[in-house]
Design an enzyme around this catalytic site. Sequence first.
Site, PDB file in Angstrom:
ATOM      1  N   HIS A 142       0.788  -1.242   0.000  1.00  0.00           N
ATOM      2  CA  HIS A 142       0.000   0.000   0.000  1.00  0.00           C
ATOM      3  C   HIS A 142       0.813   1.282   0.000  1.00  0.00           C
ATOM      4  O   HIS A 142       0.246   2.364   0.072  1.00  0.00           O
ATOM      5  CB  HIS A 142      -1.002  -0.027   1.171  1.00  0.00           C
ATOM      6  CG  HIS A 142      -0.356  -0.015   2.528  1.00  0.00           C
ATOM      7  ND1 HIS A 142      -1.021   0.423   3.658  1.00  0.00           N
ATOM      8  CD2 HIS A 142       0.867  -0.387   2.947  1.00  0.00           C
ATOM      9  CE1 HIS A 142      -0.234   0.309   4.709  1.00  0.00           C
ATOM     10  NE2 HIS A 142       0.915  -0.181   4.304  1.00  0.00           N
ATOM     11  N   HIS A 143       2.158   1.188  -0.049  1.00  0.00           N
ATOM     12  CA  HIS A 143       2.960   2.415  -0.171  1.00  0.00           C
ATOM     13  C   HIS A 143       3.347   2.708  -1.615  1.00  0.00           C
ATOM     14  O   HIS A 143       3.991   3.714  -1.889  1.00  0.00           O
ATOM     15  CB  HIS A 143       4.239   2.325   0.672  1.00  0.00           C
ATOM     16  CG  HIS A 143       3.983   2.145   2.124  1.00  0.00           C
ATOM     17  ND1 HIS A 143       3.165   2.993   2.850  1.00  0.00           N
ATOM     18  CD2 HIS A 143       4.403   1.192   2.995  1.00  0.00           C
ATOM     19  CE1 HIS A 143       3.108   2.575   4.108  1.00  0.00           C
ATOM     20  NE2 HIS A 143       3.847   1.480   4.219  1.00  0.00           N
ATOM     21  N   CYS A 144       2.967   1.817  -2.535  1.00  0.00           N
ATOM     22  CA  CYS A 144       3.352   2.014  -3.927  1.00  0.00           C
ATOM     23  C   CYS A 144       2.201   2.634  -4.707  1.00  0.00           C
ATOM     24  O   CYS A 144       1.053   2.188  -4.590  1.00  0.00           O
ATOM     25  CB  CYS A 144       3.749   0.675  -4.553  1.00  0.00           C
ATOM     26  SG  CYS A 144       4.414   0.861  -6.217  1.00  0.00           S
ATOM     27  N   ASN A 186      -0.370   5.289   1.778  1.00  0.00           N
ATOM     28  CA  ASN A 186      -0.258   6.467   0.903  1.00  0.00           C
ATOM     29  C   ASN A 186      -0.215   6.133  -0.588  1.00  0.00           C
ATOM     30  O   ASN A 186      -0.500   6.985  -1.417  1.00  0.00           O
ATOM     31  CB  ASN A 186       0.953   7.310   1.302  1.00  0.00           C
ATOM     32  CG  ASN A 186       2.267   6.548   1.182  1.00  0.00           C
ATOM     33  OD1 ASN A 186       2.319   5.332   1.421  1.00  0.00           O
ATOM     34  ND2 ASN A 186       3.331   7.238   0.828  1.00  0.00           N
TER      35      ASN A 186
END
Length: 356
Positions: A142-144, A186
């Site tokens: 979920h940070h990509c 993010n």
Amino acid sequence: RPHRTELYEDPPSACWPIVYSPEYNITFVGLEKLHPFDAGKWGKVINFLKEEKLIADDLIVRAREAADEDLLVVHTRRYLNKLKWSFVVATITEIPPVAFLPNFLVQRKVLKPLRTQTGGTIMAGKLAVDRGWAINVGGGFHHCSSDKGGGFCAYADITLAIKFLFERVQGVSKATIIDLDAHQGNGHERDFMDDHRVYIMDAYNRYIYPGDGDAKRAIKRKVELEWGIEDIEYLQKVHTHVEGALNELKPDIIVYNAGTDILDGDPLGGLAISPQGIVKRDEIVFKAARSRRIPILMVTSGGYQKRTARIIADSILNLHNLGLIDKELATSGVRNRKVEQMIRGAAKDLSNLSLQ
């Protein structure tokens, strides 16, 4: 442009909608020990489930690697080209020695497992819609976002799964992401910043990575947690906000990012949830989805202790024991609702006739 549909081929109906491949696990000359991540946790989850006789190898859906043209549904060509530089991958995965490896090795030993998990999330998206639920034993990067990786996340699998569904599955036009990893998600937030079809709920430790203030604007339901929050307060918040989110908007699919880095003692999460608390949390989310008959896709995301694999397996067993996931329900699936309604309607007509 024409799409390959390999990731969307129907698996045998005898399979559980649990997606995995031995290719998920990162094992390479001890490199995996240089990151707090347990790079073999996905295989351990499957082994626990096999020991408990819940599943067998031929009953799980074998994940396939996402190819470039799949990844380009979300990622820019520029970003995918950047991954051909080992130092870029070293930065994203936070394993510095990767910078010194020839890129063909980095592709094979580090990125291929992550591409296979990404393919698994895309496959699980369609399975969830077909069967009512699906679990990718990996994924949750979920940070990509489309043009930037970070925090061990090299591919935007959550964004990809949702975009694939919007583009290729009729009747899926609204999605809700429930992100309960200890870190702010993010990546998908940046990807869906101005997309009103996607509702994001995110509960995270407000003081840790990535602290992406810009991405926070995409969160419709923001639950910022304090250091060291414990079970009772945490589960209360999860329950209130999951119910609130699903009452506010009824989506066609829920993507549940079920990070276990909220576990007490996690070196990166900073929260203090017990193993039982994690099992209960997953139960709350699945109950909310099932009671509203919304298909749910779960990905496992972060979790940086040796005991997380056992907790994920225990949670899946608990969901099964409670009847929130099962194979019968799975194979008959959500698609059969219309048939059920027709049968009910016909039965009603018949009873009306016999009354007359």
